[in-house]
Structure formats: structure tokens, C-alpha cells
Design a protein around this motif. Structure first.
Motif, PDB file in Angstrom:
ATOM      1  N   MET A   1     131.536 132.652 -66.926  1.00 11.10           N
ATOM      2  CA  MET A   1     131.297 132.140 -65.567  1.00 11.10           C
ATOM      3  C   MET A   1     130.751 133.296 -64.490  1.00 11.10           C
ATOM      4  N   THR A   2     129.544 132.969 -63.729  1.00 12.57           N
ATOM      5  CA  THR A   2     129.246 133.784 -62.934  1.00 12.57           C
ATOM      6  C   THR A   2     129.982 133.867 -61.672  1.00 12.57           C
ATOM      7  N   ASP A   3     130.357 135.291 -61.278  1.00 21.07           N
ATOM      8  CA  ASP A   3     130.992 135.246 -59.881  1.00 21.07           C
ATOM      9  C   ASP A   3     129.830 135.137 -58.697  1.00 21.07           C
ATOM     10  N   MET A   4     129.805 134.159 -57.860  1.00 18.31           N
ATOM     11  CA  MET A   4     128.723 134.152 -56.902  1.00 18.31           C
ATOM     12  C   MET A   4     129.214 134.524 -55.349  1.00 18.31           C
ATOM     13  N   THR A   5     130.514 135.080 -55.333  1.00 16.85           N
ATOM     14  CA  THR A   5     130.961 135.264 -54.166  1.00 16.85           C
ATOM     15  C   THR A   5     130.338 136.284 -53.074  1.00 16.85           C
ATOM     16  N   ASN A   6     129.515 137.437 -53.864  1.00 18.43           N
ATOM     17  CA  ASN A   6     128.853 138.182 -53.119  1.00 18.43           C
ATOM     18  C   ASN A   6     127.188 138.130 -53.167  1.00 18.43           C
ATOM     19  N   THR A   7     126.864 137.160 -53.525  1.00 21.61           N
ATOM     20  CA  THR A   7     125.500 136.834 -53.910  1.00 21.61           C
ATOM     21  C   THR A   7     124.868 136.607 -52.587  1.00 21.61           C
ATOM     22  N   PRO A   8     123.807 137.377 -52.290  1.00 18.57           N
ATOM     23  CA  PRO A   8     123.092 137.177 -51.058  1.00 18.57           C
ATOM     24  C   PRO A   8     122.441 135.825 -50.724  1.00 18.57           C
ATOM     25  N   GLY A   9     122.626 135.425 -49.530  1.00 17.43           N
ATOM     26  CA  GLY A   9     122.016 134.213 -49.366  1.00 17.43           C
ATOM     27  C   GLY A   9     123.066 132.929 -49.644  1.00 17.43           C
ATOM     28  N   VAL A  10     124.048 133.058 -50.266  1.00 13.63           N
ATOM     29  CA  VAL A  10     125.213 132.087 -50.614  1.00 13.63           C
ATOM     30  C   VAL A  10     126.158 131.987 -49.295  1.00 13.63           C
ATOM     31  N   ALA A  11     126.350 133.046 -48.697  1.00 13.13           N
ATOM     32  CA  ALA A  11     127.345 132.989 -47.646  1.00 13.13           C
ATOM     33  C   ALA A  11     126.808 132.340 -46.489  1.00 13.13           C
ATOM     34  N   ARG A  12     127.431 131.254 -45.970  1.00 10.62           N
ATOM     35  CA  ARG A  12     126.987 130.761 -44.670  1.00 10.62           C
ATOM     36  C   ARG A  12     127.171 131.377 -43.739  1.00 10.62           C
ATOM     37  N   LYS A  13     126.088 131.545 -42.762  1.00  8.84           N
ATOM     38  CA  LYS A  13     126.188 132.273 -41.521  1.00  8.84           C
ATOM     39  C   LYS A  13     126.549 131.273 -40.402  1.00  8.84           C
ATOM     40  N   ARG A  14     127.139 131.845 -39.381  1.00  3.76           N
ATOM     41  CA  ARG A  14     127.641 131.126 -38.225  1.00  3.76           C
ATOM     42  C   ARG A  14     126.137 130.720 -37.244  1.00  3.76           C
ATOM     43  N   SER A  15     126.125 129.529 -36.932  1.00  5.72           N
ATOM     44  CA  SER A  15     125.124 129.320 -36.230  1.00  5.72           C
ATOM     45  C   SER A  15     124.837 130.002 -34.787  1.00  5.72           C
ATOM     46  N   THR A  16     123.952 130.354 -34.446  1.00 10.51           N
ATOM     47  CA  THR A  16     123.630 131.219 -33.279  1.00 10.51           C
ATOM     48  C   THR A  16     124.005 130.289 -32.046  1.00 10.51           C
ATOM     49  N   SER A  17     123.862 129.061 -31.936  1.00  6.98           N
ATOM     50  CA  SER A  17     123.965 128.506 -30.893  1.00  6.98           C
ATOM     51  C   SER A  17     125.527 128.018 -30.559  1.00  6.98           C
ATOM     52  N   ALA A  18     126.397 127.833 -31.705  1.00  9.09           N
ATOM     53  CA  ALA A  18     127.783 127.860 -32.026  1.00  9.09           C
ATOM     54  C   ALA A  18     128.467 129.038 -31.349  1.00  9.09           C
ATOM     55  N   ALA A  19     128.001 129.893 -31.816  1.00 11.24           N
ATOM     56  CA  ALA A  19     128.521 131.444 -31.378  1.00 11.24           C
ATOM     57  C   ALA A  19     128.310 131.669 -29.933  1.00 11.24           C
ATOM     58  N   THR A  20     126.915 131.197 -29.538  1.00 11.28           N
ATOM     59  CA  THR A  20     126.766 131.384 -28.151  1.00 11.28           C
ATOM     60  C   THR A  20     127.673 130.630 -27.180  1.00 11.28           C
ATOM     61  N   ARG A  21     127.798 129.448 -27.349  1.00  6.00           N
ATOM     62  CA  ARG A  21     128.661 128.458 -26.864  1.00  6.00           C
ATOM     63  C   ARG A  21     130.252 128.975 -26.796  1.00  6.00           C
ATOM     64  N   GLU A  22     130.535 129.251 -27.841  1.00 10.10           N
ATOM     65  CA  GLU A  22     131.952 129.902 -27.965  1.00 10.10           C
ATOM     66  C   GLU A  22     132.037 131.182 -26.975  1.00 10.10           C
ATOM     67  N   TYR A  23     131.029 132.091 -26.971  1.00  9.17           N
ATOM     68  CA  TYR A  23     131.102 133.266 -26.224  1.00  9.17           C
ATOM     69  C   TYR A  23     131.216 132.837 -24.724  1.00  9.17           C
ATOM     70  N   TYR A  24     130.397 131.770 -24.217  1.00  5.64           N
ATOM     71  CA  TYR A  24     130.552 131.565 -22.911  1.00  5.64           C
ATOM     72  C   TYR A  24     131.735 130.583 -22.351  1.00  5.64           C
ATOM     73  N   VAL A  25     132.438 130.149 -23.539  1.00  2.79           N
ATOM     74  CA  VAL A  25     133.699 129.406 -23.195  1.00  2.79           C
ATOM     75  C   VAL A  25     134.571 130.525 -22.825  1.00  2.79           C
ATOM     76  N   TYR A  26     134.936 131.422 -23.620  1.00  8.67           N
ATOM     77  CA  TYR A  26     135.683 132.732 -23.677  1.00  8.67           C
ATOM     78  C   TYR A  26     135.280 133.321 -22.363  1.00  8.67           C
ATOM     79  N   PHE A  27     134.273 133.527 -22.218  1.00  4.39           N
ATOM     80  CA  PHE A  27     133.665 134.162 -20.663  1.00  4.39           C
ATOM     81  C   PHE A  27     134.340 133.463 -19.648  1.00  4.39           C
ATOM     82  N   ALA A  28     134.119 132.068 -19.757  1.00  4.70           N
ATOM     83  CA  ALA A  28     134.507 131.448 -18.552  1.00  4.70           C
ATOM     84  C   ALA A  28     135.898 131.312 -18.359  1.00  4.70           C
TER      85      ALA A  28
END
Length: 75
Positions: A1-28
Motif C-alpha cells: 500500500m502506498t503512503d500518500m500523506t506527503n504527496t505534493p498536491g494531495v494536501a488541501r490548502k485553505r481557501s484564501t477567502s476563508a482565511a481572509t474572512r477569519e483574519y478580519y473577524v479576529y481583527f474586529a
């Protein structure tokens, strides 16, 4: 069985709009939390020195929020 945990492109990146919204909420939230203390500090400084401080309470609270919020996201 192949280990796919460190394969590039498999890990999901957080969407930039969600991160930006979260930043603004914390900032406020941090801005609103620091605003009363900044206003109190500004008032006491004005009363002690009998002159208005160069930085107003809103600008002081804004700069504190700009300092604190990135520290939370970098942790």
C-alpha cells in the motif's frame, strides 16, 4: 500500500477567502476589545499632560489590533 500523506498536491490548502474572512473577524474582535482600554489610556494621558496625545484612541486600538492579530495567525 502506498503512503500518500506527503504527496505534493494531495494536501488541501485553505481557501484564501476563508482565511481572509477569519483574519478580519479576529481583527474586529481584537480591535473592539482594545478600544475601551485605548480610550481610557488616551483620556488619562490627556488629563495628566493637559494636552491631547498625538495618537488618538482609535488609531492606538487599530495599531494594537494590527500587532496582535498576525501573532495569533503565525502561532
Amino acid at each position: 500500500m502506498t503512503d500518500m500523506t506527503n504527496t505534493p498536491g494531495v494536501a488541501r490548502k485553505r481557501s484564501t477567502s476563508a482565511a481572509t474572512r477569519e483574519y478580519y473577524v479576529y481583527f474586529a474582535v481584537i480591535f473592539l476589545a482594545t478600544l475601551p482600554l485605548a480610550f481610557l489610556t488616551w483620556t488619562l494621558t490627556a488629563l495628566r499632560q493637559l494636552a491631547l496625545p498625538s495618537k488618538g484612541p482609535v488609531k492606538s486600538a487599530w495599531s494594537q489590533a494590527q500587532i496582535i492579530t498576525p501573532r495569533i495567525f503565525s502561532a
